[in-house]
Scaffold this motif. Sequence first.
Motif, PDB file in Angstrom:
ATOM      1  N   VAL A 135      -8.190  -3.251  -1.651  1.00 26.30           N
ATOM      2  CA  VAL A 135      -8.742  -3.037  -0.314  1.00 26.30           C
ATOM      3  C   VAL A 135      -9.840  -4.034   0.045  1.00 26.30           C
ATOM      4  CG1 VAL A 135      -8.165  -0.580  -0.233  1.00 26.30           C
ATOM      5  CG2 VAL A 135     -10.358  -1.293  -1.214  1.00 26.30           C
ATOM      6  N   SER A 136     -10.390  -4.735  -0.962  1.00 30.62           N
ATOM      7  CA  SER A 136     -11.476  -5.676  -0.684  1.00 30.62           C
ATOM      8  C   SER A 136     -11.533  -6.704  -1.796  1.00 30.62           C
ATOM      9  CB  SER A 136     -12.802  -4.911  -0.577  1.00 30.62           C
ATOM     10  OG  SER A 136     -13.876  -5.781  -0.338  1.00 30.62           O
ATOM     11  N   CYS A 187      -4.683   0.381  -4.874  1.00 26.23           N
ATOM     12  CA  CYS A 187      -4.356  -0.561  -3.812  1.00 26.23           C
ATOM     13  C   CYS A 187      -5.565  -1.468  -3.557  1.00 26.23           C
ATOM     14  CB  CYS A 187      -3.984   0.169  -2.522  1.00 26.23           C
ATOM     15  SG  CYS A 187      -2.549   1.250  -2.676  1.00 26.23           S
ATOM     16  N   PHE A 195       0.842  -1.192   0.000  1.00 23.72           N
ATOM     17  CA  PHE A 195       0.000   0.000   0.000  1.00 23.72           C
ATOM     18  C   PHE A 195       0.882   1.249   0.000  1.00 23.72           C
ATOM     19  CE2 PHE A 195      -2.512  -3.309   2.064  1.00 23.72           C
ATOM     20  CZ  PHE A 195      -3.686  -3.233   1.352  1.00 23.72           C
TER      21      PHE A 195
END
Length: 236
Positions: free
Chosen positions: A125-126, A123, A87
């Motif tokens: 994230v899920s 990035c 990240f």
Amino acid sequence: MAESHPIKTTVEVRHCLSADLDGESVDQHLYRSMIGSLMYLTASRPDIMFAVLLCTRFQANPKLSHLSAVKRILRYLKYKPKLGLWFPKNDLFNLVAYSDSDYGGCNLDRKSTSGGCQFLSNCLVSWQCKKQSTSEAEYIVAALCCFQVRWIHQQMLDYGITLHEIPILCDNTTIPQHSKTKHIEIKHHFNRDCVLKKHIQIVEVKTDKQTADIFTKAFDSARFAQLMEMLGMINF
């Protein structure tokens, strides 16, 4: 497993995992404990998500062939023990989502496996991976991805960040519109409303650029490594 040979992929490309009713049974408690540990690990290792989901289907009556598939995941983890998500610092807040589904890939009941992932500032994230029963798999997984995108957007609003027409990238943008689609639950038409309100936009993406592929099927080592790079995973 400490002395086992590492391997570059989590699942064989042409795996033939089935109920294997005539196979040798294994300790159910051992199998479930291994699955539980691997499911915990998927919170930080999206690269094993599909393989773990595949093995969870046989917890009721695990056989030796299923245990071998779980051990293959452990051999892969030995090959990449320090792989993780990166990240980097970034002031951009662009939200992009990918959704994909195979078609009848499950050997047990010919159901489909759907997958999706969401990127914020490039990035990851899920991410999601689940089995579903429908002939309109691509349409439903796009709706499920839309739910997740709208939730992330709502969190961004708390920080004063407003996003419009968030792209959801699919390799099949055909929307089913015929009498045989009446069985689709109303909630899965949520993405149509979001498109009309310009909250999201459905964008077609080429199959070789479809990042969500890693959550729906098995690949050879070259393609698997490419998809991990697209997810933003690196060795620390």
